[in-house]
Design a protein around this motif. Structure first.
Motif, PDB file in Angstrom:
ATOM      1  N   ARG A  85     -26.823  44.470  13.750  1.00  0.00           N
ATOM      2  CA  ARG A  85     -25.776  44.598  12.728  1.00  0.00           C
ATOM      3  C   ARG A  85     -25.368  43.262  12.114  1.00  0.00           C
ATOM      4  NH1 ARG A  85     -21.328  48.858  14.924  1.00  0.00           N
ATOM      5  NH2 ARG A  85     -20.713  48.703  12.720  1.00  0.00           N
ATOM      6  N   ARG A  86     -26.295  42.311  12.092  1.00  0.00           N
ATOM      7  CA  ARG A  86     -25.995  41.039  11.434  1.00  0.00           C
ATOM      8  C   ARG A  86     -27.280  40.414  10.905  1.00  0.00           C
ATOM      9  NH1 ARG A  86     -26.326  36.338  14.914  1.00  0.00           N
ATOM     10  NH2 ARG A  86     -27.346  36.885  16.877  1.00  0.00           N
ATOM     11  N   VAL A  87     -27.113  39.491   9.943  1.00  0.00           N
ATOM     12  CA  VAL A  87     -28.256  38.791   9.369  1.00  0.00           C
ATOM     13  C   VAL A  87     -28.530  37.535  10.173  1.00  0.00           C
ATOM     14  CG1 VAL A  87     -29.225  37.712   7.303  1.00  0.00           C
ATOM     15  CG2 VAL A  87     -27.667  39.638   7.069  1.00  0.00           C
ATOM     16  N   ILE A  88     -29.785  37.336  10.530  1.00  0.00           N
ATOM     17  CA  ILE A  88     -30.216  36.136  11.239  1.00  0.00           C
ATOM     18  C   ILE A  88     -31.431  35.575  10.497  1.00  0.00           C
ATOM     19  CG2 ILE A  88     -29.384  37.000  13.463  1.00  0.00           C
ATOM     20  CD1 ILE A  88     -32.381  37.510  14.147  1.00  0.00           C
ATOM     21  N   ASP A  89     -32.046  34.518  11.016  1.00  0.00           N
ATOM     22  CA  ASP A  89     -33.304  34.048  10.458  1.00  0.00           C
ATOM     23  C   ASP A  89     -34.314  33.889  11.583  1.00  0.00           C
ATOM     24  OD1 ASP A  89     -33.374  30.812  11.064  1.00  0.00           O
ATOM     25  OD2 ASP A  89     -31.334  31.529  10.697  1.00  0.00           O
ATOM     26  N   VAL A  90     -35.573  34.185  11.247  1.00  0.00           N
ATOM     27  CA  VAL A  90     -36.654  34.141  12.223  1.00  0.00           C
ATOM     28  C   VAL A  90     -37.846  33.410  11.604  1.00  0.00           C
ATOM     29  CG1 VAL A  90     -35.929  36.321  13.286  1.00  0.00           C
ATOM     30  CG2 VAL A  90     -37.629  36.348  11.452  1.00  0.00           C
ATOM     31  N   SER A  91     -38.808  33.060  12.420  1.00  0.00           N
ATOM     32  CA  SER A  91     -40.023  32.412  11.950  1.00  0.00           C
ATOM     33  C   SER A  91     -40.843  33.377  11.099  1.00  0.00           C
ATOM     34  CB  SER A  91     -40.860  31.955  13.155  1.00  0.00           C
ATOM     35  OG  SER A  91     -42.197  31.732  12.801  1.00  0.00           O
ATOM     36  N   ILE A  92     -41.272  32.935   9.916  1.00  0.00           N
ATOM     37  CA  ILE A  92     -42.133  33.772   9.077  1.00  0.00           C
ATOM     38  C   ILE A  92     -43.425  34.093   9.814  1.00  0.00           C
ATOM     39  CG2 ILE A  92     -43.501  33.856   6.952  1.00  0.00           C
ATOM     40  CD1 ILE A  92     -41.342  32.255   5.561  1.00  0.00           C
ATOM     41  N   LEU A  93     -43.982  33.104  10.482  1.00  0.00           N
ATOM     42  CA  LEU A  93     -45.229  33.307  11.213  1.00  0.00           C
ATOM     43  C   LEU A  93     -45.082  34.392  12.266  1.00  0.00           C
ATOM     44  CD1 LEU A  93     -48.131  32.483  11.885  1.00  0.00           C
ATOM     45  CD2 LEU A  93     -47.196  30.736  13.425  1.00  0.00           C
ATOM     46  N   GLU A  94     -44.013  34.325  13.055  1.00  0.00           N
ATOM     47  CA  GLU A  94     -43.813  35.317  14.100  1.00  0.00           C
ATOM     48  C   GLU A  94     -43.559  36.703  13.516  1.00  0.00           C
ATOM     49  OE1 GLU A  94     -40.959  34.255  17.057  1.00  0.00           O
ATOM     50  OE2 GLU A  94     -41.736  32.229  17.304  1.00  0.00           O
ATOM     51  N   ALA A  95     -42.851  36.762  12.401  1.00  0.00           N
ATOM     52  CA  ALA A  95     -42.568  38.056  11.778  1.00  0.00           C
ATOM     53  C   ALA A  95     -43.848  38.745  11.320  1.00  0.00           C
ATOM     54  CB  ALA A  95     -41.619  37.871  10.603  1.00  0.00           C
ATOM     55  N   THR A  96     -44.791  37.966  10.786  1.00  0.00           N
ATOM     56  CA  THR A  96     -46.039  38.561  10.299  1.00  0.00           C
ATOM     57  C   THR A  96     -47.024  38.849  11.422  1.00  0.00           C
ATOM     58  OG1 THR A  96     -46.932  36.335   9.845  1.00  0.00           O
ATOM     59  CG2 THR A  96     -45.832  37.478   8.031  1.00  0.00           C
ATOM     60  N   GLU A  97     -46.835  38.191  12.559  1.00  0.00           N
ATOM     61  CA  GLU A  97     -47.736  38.421  13.690  1.00  0.00           C
ATOM     62  C   GLU A  97     -47.313  39.607  14.551  1.00  0.00           C
ATOM     63  OE1 GLU A  97     -49.637  34.014  14.669  1.00  0.00           O
ATOM     64  OE2 GLU A  97     -47.854  34.682  15.768  1.00  0.00           O
ATOM     65  N   HIS A  98     -46.106  40.093  14.362  1.00  0.00           N
ATOM     66  CA  HIS A  98     -45.604  41.195  15.179  1.00  0.00           C
ATOM     67  C   HIS A  98     -45.328  42.406  14.286  1.00  0.00           C
ATOM     68  CE1 HIS A  98     -44.783  37.658  17.698  1.00  0.00           C
ATOM     69  NE2 HIS A  98     -44.883  38.477  18.725  1.00  0.00           N
ATOM     70  N   SER A  99     -46.380  43.155  14.007  1.00  0.00           N
ATOM     71  CA  SER A  99     -46.238  44.349  13.180  1.00  0.00           C
ATOM     72  C   SER A  99     -45.361  45.374  13.900  1.00  0.00           C
ATOM     73  CB  SER A  99     -47.611  44.952  12.890  1.00  0.00           C
ATOM     74  OG  SER A  99     -47.489  46.092  12.079  1.00  0.00           O
ATOM     75  N   GLN A 100     -44.457  45.993  13.146  1.00  0.00           N
ATOM     76  CA  GLN A 100     -43.486  46.913  13.731  1.00  0.00           C
ATOM     77  C   GLN A 100     -43.869  48.356  13.406  1.00  0.00           C
ATOM     78  OE1 GLN A 100     -39.008  46.126  14.012  1.00  0.00           O
ATOM     79  NE2 GLN A 100     -39.105  47.422  12.199  1.00  0.00           N
ATOM     80  N   VAL A 101     -44.780  48.905  14.175  1.00  0.00           N
ATOM     81  CA  VAL A 101     -45.161  50.302  13.999  1.00  0.00           C
ATOM     82  C   VAL A 101     -44.238  51.179  14.836  1.00  0.00           C
ATOM     83  CG1 VAL A 101     -47.551  49.696  13.495  1.00  0.00           C
ATOM     84  CG2 VAL A 101     -46.864  50.182  15.846  1.00  0.00           C
ATOM     85  N   VAL A 102     -44.378  52.479  14.667  1.00  0.00           N
ATOM     86  CA  VAL A 102     -43.552  53.418  15.429  1.00  0.00           C
ATOM     87  C   VAL A 102     -43.926  53.350  16.913  1.00  0.00           C
ATOM     88  CG1 VAL A 102     -43.044  55.856  15.838  1.00  0.00           C
ATOM     89  CG2 VAL A 102     -43.205  54.986  13.497  1.00  0.00           C
ATOM     90  N   ASP A 103     -42.925  53.261  17.741  1.00  0.00           N
ATOM     91  CA  ASP A 103     -43.120  53.290  19.192  1.00  0.00           C
ATOM     92  C   ASP A 103     -43.185  54.751  19.641  1.00  0.00           C
ATOM     93  OD1 ASP A 103     -43.088  53.117  21.923  1.00  0.00           O
ATOM     94  OD2 ASP A 103     -41.175  52.023  22.065  1.00  0.00           O
TER      95      ASP A 103
END
Length: 359
Positions: free
Chosen positions: A323-341
């Motif tokens: 419930r808040r805005v943060i910042d993360v590494s672009i590299l890590e965001a693209t390396e961790h695809s978020q598919v349905v669990d």
């Protein structure tokens, strides 16, 4: 010294992009005293000579943009500058032209609004040219890692849910099984969320293998219980039972997903004797006004991206967590695809409601 920042939209369009632009311009100009340059057609604008761009005036950033779909800057999901397709069929590396375009504009930083594919290209350009990059996630598929939500996803789910709301009465009126094909290139988030919200009986997603006998058994069971209609939602990336992707070839030879809804419909009709109909939502999920949540998320992301530039934090992507805005590494965001669990909360919820995944 007054900062001059650029902003571009890249990849497929979605609802909420103009709300991001408005937030960036208002915060950067009114609160920071900076200048914001809008780059046309993603990286293509930086390759053009002269560079295709415009100064974004805060006085034109009215609330009309909050309601407007698409992107006033234009976008593209073709023309990778590292392998740019030429008219004669071969590809050339035009990455240095993009970097030079950034230099010609005298930019101190650039905000890129995109998905995983766009971010991989933008980050590679930033690394090669020493560009200051901040990313804002947008994808109707919601498959970017490290963020719970991306701009455009919520509206796409709302459109798919409304489609189910409209299909149900006509299905009941004509004793039919309605099959709704929704977008979802690599992930089934839209199908799953809309299926739960819209009361689907079957949800087929690429993360869970299915068998048509199980789907047909669910339809037959509904009949035995006395209900004369059923709703089936299928994500476009779902393969056939044998694992073959269902695609269409467009002019120019590009293949995109599409057609699995008709496959499922025909198989169900043959196996159950039910009268079936198919609706393919396609780009309806991308267009139109963003819903309230997308407008809020878009503007929160835009404001935070400007704050990251002021703080000198680059190679970062804004994200929504807890419930808040943060910042993360672009590299890590693209390396961790978020598919349905398949064992996640929403799949568990759907199963608890008696929704079949065909497994």
């Amino acid at each position: 010294m007054t900062k001059r920042i650029g902003i571009l939209t890249s990849g497929g369009d979605c609802a909420g992009l103009n709300a991001v632009l408005r937030a960036v311009v208002l915060h950067a100009t009114s609160n920071k005293g900076w200048e914001v340059i809008g780059l046309h057609q993603g990286t293509a604008g930086l390759m053009a000579r002269p560079v295709s761009a415009e100064r974004l005036d805060p006085y034109t950033m009215t609330t009309v943009l909050l309601r407007q779909g698409g992107t006033v800057l234009g976008t593209t999901n073709r023309g990778d500058p590292f392998a740019f397709p030429m008219a004669d069929g071969h590809s050339v590396d035009r990455s240095e032209e993009v970097i030079e375009g950034y230099r010609q504009l005298g930019l101190d930083a650039v905000i890129g609004i995109g998905g995983d594919g766009s971010f991989k290209i933008l980050r590679r350009l930033a690394q090669q040219g020493g560009l200051n990059l901040v990313g804002i996630p947008k994808t109707i598929d919601n498959d970017l890692g490290l963020t719970e939500i991306s701009v455009g996803h919520d509206t796409a789910v709302q459109v798919a849910t409304e489609a189910l709301d409209r299909l149900q009465p006509t299905a009941a009126s004509h004793d039919r099984v309605m099959v709704l094909e929704v977008m979802g290139r690599d992930a089934g988030h839209i199908a799953l969320s809309a299926g739960i919200a819209g009361g689907a009986d079957v949800i087929l997603i690429p993360e869970i293998s299915y068998r048509m006998e199980r789907v047909a058994a669910k339809i037959d069971d509904i009949k035995r219980q006395g209900r004369n209609f059923a709703l089936v939602v299928v994500a476009e990336a779902v393969p056939t039972e044998s694992g073959e992707p269902v695609t269409r070839i467009h002019v120019g030879g590009k293949a995109t997903y599409g057609g699995i809804g008709h496959y499922v419909s025909e198989r169900l009709a043959a196996m159950t004797g039910a009268e079936t109909r198919v609706t393919v939502l396609g780009h309806l999920q991308r267009g139109g006004p963003p819903d309230a949540r997308d407008r809020i998320i878009a503007q929160a992301f835009g404001v935070h991206a400007v704050d990251l530039i002021e703080a000198g934090k680059f190679d970062r992507m804004v994200a929504w967590q807890n419930r808040r805005v943060i910042d993360v590494s672009i590299l890590e965001a693209t390396e961790h695809s978020q598919v349905v669990d398949p064992k996640g909360t929403l799949v568990h919820t759907a199963r608890g409601l008696g929704i079949s995944f065909g497994d």
